[in-house]
Design a protein around this motif. Sequence first.
Motif, PDB file in Angstrom:
ATOM      1  N   GLU A  82       0.827  -1.207   0.000  1.00 30.29           N
ATOM      2  CA  GLU A  82       0.000   0.000   0.000  1.00 30.29           C
ATOM      3  C   GLU A  82       0.861   1.257   0.000  1.00 30.29           C
ATOM      4  O   GLU A  82       0.520   2.248  -0.664  1.00 30.29           O
ATOM      5  N   CYS A  83       1.959   1.222   0.717  1.00 28.27           N
ATOM      6  CA  CYS A  83       2.862   2.384   0.718  1.00 28.27           C
ATOM      7  C   CYS A  83       3.470   2.604  -0.663  1.00 28.27           C
ATOM      8  O   CYS A  83       3.580   3.740  -1.135  1.00 28.27           O
ATOM      9  N   MET A  84       3.872   1.529  -1.324  1.00 31.47           N
ATOM     10  CA  MET A  84       4.431   1.640  -2.672  1.00 31.47           C
ATOM     11  C   MET A  84       3.399   2.213  -3.642  1.00 31.47           C
ATOM     12  O   MET A  84       3.705   3.110  -4.442  1.00 31.47           O
ATOM     13  N   ARG A  85       2.196   1.674  -3.571  1.00 28.70           N
ATOM     14  CA  ARG A  85       1.147   2.131  -4.492  1.00 28.70           C
ATOM     15  C   ARG A  85       0.823   3.609  -4.266  1.00 28.70           C
ATOM     16  O   ARG A  85       0.656   4.379  -5.220  1.00 28.70           O
ATOM     17  N   TYR A  86       0.739   4.006  -3.009  1.00 31.50           N
ATOM     18  CA  TYR A  86       0.463   5.410  -2.695  1.00 31.50           C
ATOM     19  C   TYR A  86       1.588   6.302  -3.201  1.00 31.50           C
ATOM     20  O   TYR A  86       1.339   7.390  -3.751  1.00 31.50           O
ATOM     21  N   ALA A  87       2.829   5.856  -3.025  1.00 28.63           N
ATOM     22  CA  ALA A  87       3.976   6.659  -3.460  1.00 28.63           C
ATOM     23  C   ALA A  87       3.964   6.868  -4.970  1.00 28.63           C
ATOM     24  O   ALA A  87       4.247   7.964  -5.461  1.00 28.63           O
ATOM     25  N   ILE A  88       3.618   5.824  -5.721  1.00 28.83           N
ATOM     26  CA  ILE A  88       3.593   5.932  -7.186  1.00 28.83           C
ATOM     27  C   ILE A  88       2.449   6.832  -7.637  1.00 28.83           C
ATOM     28  O   ILE A  88       2.620   7.690  -8.509  1.00 28.83           O
ATOM     29  N   GLU A  89       1.282   6.649  -7.042  1.00 33.74           N
ATOM     30  CA  GLU A  89       0.108   7.423  -7.454  1.00 33.74           C
ATOM     31  C   GLU A  89       0.263   8.910  -7.147  1.00 33.74           C
ATOM     32  O   GLU A  89      -0.359   9.746  -7.822  1.00 33.74           O
ATOM     33  N   ASN A  90       1.081   9.266  -6.168  1.00 29.74           N
ATOM     34  CA  ASN A  90       1.220  10.661  -5.756  1.00 29.74           C
ATOM     35  C   ASN A  90       2.594  11.236  -6.063  1.00 29.74           C
ATOM     36  O   ASN A  90       2.981  12.272  -5.518  1.00 29.74           O
ATOM     37  N   SER A  91       3.338  10.570  -6.932  1.00 32.55           N
ATOM     38  CA  SER A  91       4.685  11.030  -7.261  1.00 32.55           C
ATOM     39  C   SER A  91       4.679  11.954  -8.475  1.00 32.55           C
ATOM     40  O   SER A  91       4.185  11.566  -9.543  1.00 32.55           O
ATOM     41  N   PRO A  92       5.232  13.162  -8.368  1.00 33.78           N
ATOM     42  CA  PRO A  92       5.361  14.030  -9.552  1.00 33.78           C
ATOM     43  C   PRO A  92       6.246  13.406 -10.630  1.00 33.78           C
ATOM     44  O   PRO A  92       6.020  13.627 -11.821  1.00 33.78           O
TER      45      PRO A  92
ATOM     46  N   GLU B 235       7.268   3.300 -22.339  1.00 29.00           N
ATOM     47  CA  GLU B 235       6.579   2.425 -21.394  1.00 29.00           C
ATOM     48  C   GLU B 235       7.566   1.792 -20.413  1.00 29.00           C
ATOM     49  O   GLU B 235       7.277   1.651 -19.217  1.00 29.00           O
ATOM     50  N   GLU B 236       8.754   1.415 -20.934  1.00 28.97           N
ATOM     51  CA  GLU B 236       9.780   0.866 -20.044  1.00 28.97           C
ATOM     52  C   GLU B 236      10.298   1.945 -19.088  1.00 28.97           C
ATOM     53  O   GLU B 236      10.593   1.660 -17.919  1.00 28.97           O
ATOM     54  N   ALA B 237      10.425   3.177 -19.593  1.00 32.43           N
ATOM     55  CA  ALA B 237      10.856   4.273 -18.721  1.00 32.43           C
ATOM     56  C   ALA B 237       9.843   4.516 -17.610  1.00 32.43           C
ATOM     57  O   ALA B 237      10.217   4.814 -16.467  1.00 32.43           O
ATOM     58  N   GLN B 238       8.553   4.388 -17.929  1.00 29.79           N
ATOM     59  CA  GLN B 238       7.514   4.531 -16.910  1.00 29.79           C
ATOM     60  C   GLN B 238       7.653   3.435 -15.852  1.00 29.79           C
ATOM     61  O   GLN B 238       7.558   3.700 -14.645  1.00 29.79           O
ATOM     62  N   LYS B 239       7.920   2.230 -16.309  1.00 31.97           N
ATOM     63  CA  LYS B 239       8.109   1.117 -15.374  1.00 31.97           C
ATOM     64  C   LYS B 239       9.362   1.340 -14.530  1.00 31.97           C
ATOM     65  O   LYS B 239       9.380   1.039 -13.325  1.00 31.97           O
ATOM     66  N   GLN B 240      10.408   1.880 -15.141  1.00 31.03           N
ATOM     67  CA  GLN B 240      11.642   2.144 -14.400  1.00 31.03           C
ATOM     68  C   GLN B 240      11.407   3.169 -13.298  1.00 31.03           C
ATOM     69  O   GLN B 240      11.876   3.003 -12.164  1.00 31.03           O
ATOM     70  N   VAL B 241      10.692   4.240 -13.623  1.00 28.66           N
ATOM     71  CA  VAL B 241      10.397   5.269 -12.626  1.00 28.66           C
ATOM     72  C   VAL B 241       9.582   4.677 -11.478  1.00 28.66           C
ATOM     73  O   VAL B 241       9.869   4.917 -10.295  1.00 28.66           O
ATOM     74  N   GLU B 242       8.581   3.894 -11.808  1.00 27.16           N
ATOM     75  CA  GLU B 242       7.738   3.294 -10.765  1.00 27.16           C
ATOM     76  C   GLU B 242       8.536   2.306  -9.915  1.00 27.16           C
ATOM     77  O   GLU B 242       8.355   2.244  -8.683  1.00 27.16           O
ATOM     78  N   ASP B 243       9.438   1.545 -10.553  1.00 24.74           N
ATOM     79  CA  ASP B 243      10.267   0.606  -9.790  1.00 24.74           C
ATOM     80  C   ASP B 243      11.212   1.350  -8.854  1.00 24.74           C
ATOM     81  O   ASP B 243      11.430   0.931  -7.704  1.00 24.74           O
TER      82      ASP B 243
END
Length: 446
Positions: free
Chosen positions: A33-43, A130-138
């Motif tokens: 949940e912390c990871m998901r919240y961080a991704i959803e609210n990350s600039p 799309e890979e860059a988006q995944k990299q940022v989220e990871d």
Amino acid sequence: MKRVITFAFIAGLTVFGVRAQEADTARMWNLQECMRYAIENSPRAVRQQLASANLKASYHEAILQHLPSLSGSVGVSAGFGRNVDPGSNTYTTVNTLSNSYGLNAGITVFNGLQLINNTRASKISKLRGEEAQKQVEDNISLETLNAYFNFTYALGTLTLAREQLDASQENLRQGRRMMTLGLKGAADVAQLEATLAADEYNLTKVQNNVKTMELKLKEVMNYPPEAALKIDTAQRFAVPAVETAEVSEVVDVAMATLPDTRMSMMDVRIAKLDLSTAKARLFPSLSASAGIGTSYYKNLKQSATDFSKQFKDNISKSLSANLSVPIFGGWSRQTNIVRKRNDLRSSGQTHIETQRKVAIEVEQAVLDLNGAYSERLQAEKQVHARLLAYKVAQRKYQEGLLSALDLQTTSNQLLEARATLLNAELTWQAKRKLVDYYKGIPLLSE
């Protein structure tokens, strides 16, 4: 690209207080949940989403470039004094009004496959986005993982510090009672009071560290700094009987799944297409166009032919083909080919370097995991031994066979052993999560 999992008591940080939604202060947050919240609210994640959207739009644009172009035009002109009469194409001194209408279409028949190469490159760029988006989220997930376990470790040390303080208070009560009975002297009680004061100071320091680690986790998550954040410290991986991970297998999976290697490989493919496009500019280009137009003319001082009749009678049509052959352009095309070839070689070297870094990174993570597992087993044995030693020391102290200083030393050794076990446990948990990520298991489950 380097991912480091560390645990520290003190960390300097800057709290920005950026948040995208109100925090739920009553819930218990687990790691997912912390990871998901961080991704959803990350600039950062939002910016990358916008960049990926631009790449997708560019890909659609490249596809539409294969279609013919179509344009229309409408014009109106009024002439006063000496001007050209559109009807007779001679100069007159009358006032005139004219309209023109046109429709033109064009298509590129051949340009050395530049359009095809551009479309392929745009498609790869879209996939790279799309890979860059995944990299940022990871990366955000890994930062959250690090901060989450740091906070968990701080909360664990807070529990240990409180238990240590309770034990010191109990020892002091027993010491004072034994001094009343004449079994202990004032020096022993003074030593116990000093121990209690030291434990109270340690508790204050640990409490401050807990607040620091909580703020760090809030910063990574973009969580409101003024809101309370409670995390689930009980959720752990089950500890296996034996912890082993084959480096070669993990490296192979990481090479195929990590965004870093996939992006560098896509950079090589894009560079190849850019080189092909540069070479294509040496070939002739062929284009075709067609057009249709009509006009209307009126002398403002005389009656004119009906608009519909002029519109029909003045229709003109055209069809043309254009062949452009590059002969000499200041050697710019050849120079561009040299640059693109060097870019291809550079991207190839970058890909090799990325693969090497990933291999070293994965191997280090596997070694850390296996080492953390062994350290955890040894720390568990150490806690068991220190606990037994402390119980023996406490009984000897109550029987008057051990000094307060020796009891304090044994108590500190037990506290240190328990803190070491906690650190080893959380380090193994974090390394387990990281190695699973290298094995292709997503950090954030659906």
